[in-house]
Design an enzyme around this catalytic site. Structure first.
Site, mmCIF file in Angstrom:
data_model
loop_
_atom_site.group_PDB
_atom_site.id
_atom_site.type_symbol
_atom_site.label_atom_id
_atom_site.label_comp_id
_atom_site.label_asym_id
_atom_site.label_seq_id
_atom_site.Cartn_x
_atom_site.Cartn_y
_atom_site.Cartn_z
ATOM 1 N N PHE A 1 0.862 -1.179 0.000
ATOM 2 C CA PHE A 1 0.000 0.000 0.000
ATOM 3 C C PHE A 1 0.897 1.227 0.000
ATOM 4 O O PHE A 1 1.576 1.520 0.990
ATOM 5 C CB PHE A 1 -0.941 0.057 1.202
ATOM 6 C CG PHE A 1 -1.842 1.271 1.141
ATOM 7 C CD1 PHE A 1 -2.996 1.245 0.372
ATOM 8 C CD2 PHE A 1 -1.513 2.444 1.790
ATOM 9 C CE1 PHE A 1 -3.806 2.370 0.261
ATOM 10 C CE2 PHE A 1 -2.318 3.571 1.702
ATOM 11 C CZ PHE A 1 -3.465 3.534 0.936
ATOM 12 N N LYS B 1 3.079 11.419 6.754
ATOM 13 C CA LYS B 1 2.239 11.236 7.930
ATOM 14 C C LYS B 1 2.789 11.946 9.168
ATOM 15 O O LYS B 1 2.539 13.116 9.371
ATOM 16 C CB LYS B 1 1.990 9.746 8.176
ATOM 17 C CG LYS B 1 1.164 9.110 7.056
ATOM 18 C CD LYS B 1 0.624 7.771 7.432
ATOM 19 C CE LYS B 1 -0.120 7.113 6.274
ATOM 20 N NZ LYS B 1 -1.327 7.836 5.845
ATOM 21 N N ASP C 1 9.598 2.766 1.656
ATOM 22 C CA ASP C 1 8.423 3.559 1.989
ATOM 23 C C ASP C 1 8.217 3.486 3.501
ATOM 24 O O ASP C 1 7.641 2.539 4.025
ATOM 25 C CB ASP C 1 7.198 3.006 1.247
ATOM 26 C CG ASP C 1 5.928 3.805 1.534
ATOM 27 O OD1 ASP C 1 5.907 4.552 2.533
ATOM 28 O OD2 ASP C 1 4.951 3.650 0.780
#
Length: 404
Positions: A145, A259, A230
């Site tokens: 994801f 984030k 990531d």
């Protein structure tokens, strides 16, 4: 009758009436928050065990970050990258140092960071590695994801994220996560990068087999391929280290960050790499009006400084062990498996008991917020400011849900 008098049901209906249904949120309407707790419109307090998918690693409204935002709001919020502002250099220098890299490219969202990493890898492949123009490929993992842009969903294996959004962007090869032999076979002379999450968050906090990340690093070095990590969810203290890769002494060529970098205040993302990688970009080839804006840099610089002390990484490691010890005690008592590192856990519930959604709904009734994924799995990712007592409370409430 009391239920009908509360504001929450009405607010939920209003929200659903005027928005596209691209999310299926729990029916709680939050109006304020502090630390690890949120309060709904009816005054009910909930322990937040999702933390904005790790965007709130430092808790809601961390005083240092809120003070930085307030101070910057009174001075300057946006210039665009057409000019230089006085917060930019400190942010880039200090984030580069935290990552152990030479350069930083600021963006806004995690998906933008991933798209930037893809573009940089292709440019590097053509300009440095010598791959024929337009023929670069990038190897990715099943269960990944990385976001939901058109290019990113092109290499997703999640039908919900991918189906119905074609035609898809070519140039990606997908291999099983954790399978070094399959990765080695997929890499050829036109491979420019391997793009991986060191822990797959959306898939259910899936930790790869021991030795996998060092093996990826070795393969990429031997084949002259960039290793792009990531760390948008796994990074910045979540797993008990600044980066999840650190726990296996692995240093990727490129970090993708987001984030928590914005402290739960503003969206901030970044790509960090050395000059031989990020230096391939030239003016006009990539950019963002809001990327690296003064408000974002002011907040994110304080995030970097919080992490530079090591306090939050230590909290995540110590408190994470307490969390996982408590959760492992529920295996065989409604839980089938527990995965994760630090203050991050994926829990597989016995599907004969309930779905992950049902478990989260029952936890919500007990004033604990969590998120389901993939059927009977739920994720816990509380803010790193959570206390031992609050961790024990969350585990106790989960035990009560599982016991019926």
């Amino acid at each position: 009758m009391i239920e009908e008098m509360l504001r929450t049901p009405s607010a939920v209906r209003d929200a659903e009436r005027h928005t596209a249904h691209n999310y299926h949120p729990l029916p709680v309407v939050i109006s304020s928050a502090e630390g690890a707790w949120v309060t709904d419109v009816d005054g009910n307090r909930y322990l937040d065990c999702l933390a904005g998918y790790s965007a709130l690693n430092f808790g809601h409204r961390h005083p240092t970050l809120i003070a930085a935002a307030h101070a910057q709001l009174d001075k300057l919020t946006l210039t665009s990258r057409a000019f230089i502002h006085d917060q930019f250099a400190d942010f880039c220098r200090e984030l580069a140092a935290l990552c152990g890299k030479e350069l930083v490219l600021p963006m806004n969202t995690g998906a933008e960071a991933v798209e930037t990493g893809i573009k940089v890898a292709r440019k590097w492949g053509y300009q440095v590695k010598g791959v024929p123009d337009g023929q670069a490929n990038i190897v990715v993992a099943e269960g990944n994801f990385h976001g939901r842009t058109t290019t990113i969903v092109s290499f997703s294996t999640d039908a919900d994220a991918r189906a119905g959004f074609g035609p898809y962007t070519p140039g990606f090869r997908t291999v099983p996560y954790g399978d070094l032999a399959a990765l080695a076979e997929a890499i050829d002379e036109r491979t420019v990068a391997v793009l991986l999450e060191p822990i797959q968050g959306e898939q259910g906090v899936v930790v790869p087999p021991e030795g996998y990340l060092p093996g990826v690093r070795q393969l990429c070095t031997e084949r002259t391929v960039l290793f792009i990590a990531d760390e948008i969810q796994s990074g910045l203290g979540r797993t008990g280290a600044t980066f999840a890769c650190e726990q296996e002494d692995v240093v990727p060529d490129v970090y993708l960050l987001g984030k928590a970098l914005g402290g739960g205040v503003v969206p901030v993302s970044a790509v960090a790499a050395d000059t031989d990688v990020l230096g391939v970009l030239r003016p006009g080839q990539h950019g963002s009006t809001f990327g690296g804006n003064p408000l974002a840099c002011a907040v994110a610089t304080e995030v970097v400084r919080l992490l530079a002390t090591g306090e939050f990484q230590r909290r995540s490691a110590v408190l994470g062990e307490r969390l996982h010890t408590g959760l492992r005690g529920l295996i065989g008592k409604g839980l089938v498996a527990v995965r994760g590192r630090g203050l991050w856990a994926g829990l597989d519930i016995d599907p004969s008991l309930m779905s992950g959604r049902e478990a989260c709904e029952q936890l919500m009734e007990r004033r604990v917020l969590a998120k389901d994924t993939h059927g009977s799995t739920i994720r816990l990712a509380p803010p790193l400011v959570i206390t031992e007592e609050e961790i024990d409370h969350a585990v106790t409430q989960l035990a009560a849900v599982l016991s019926g």
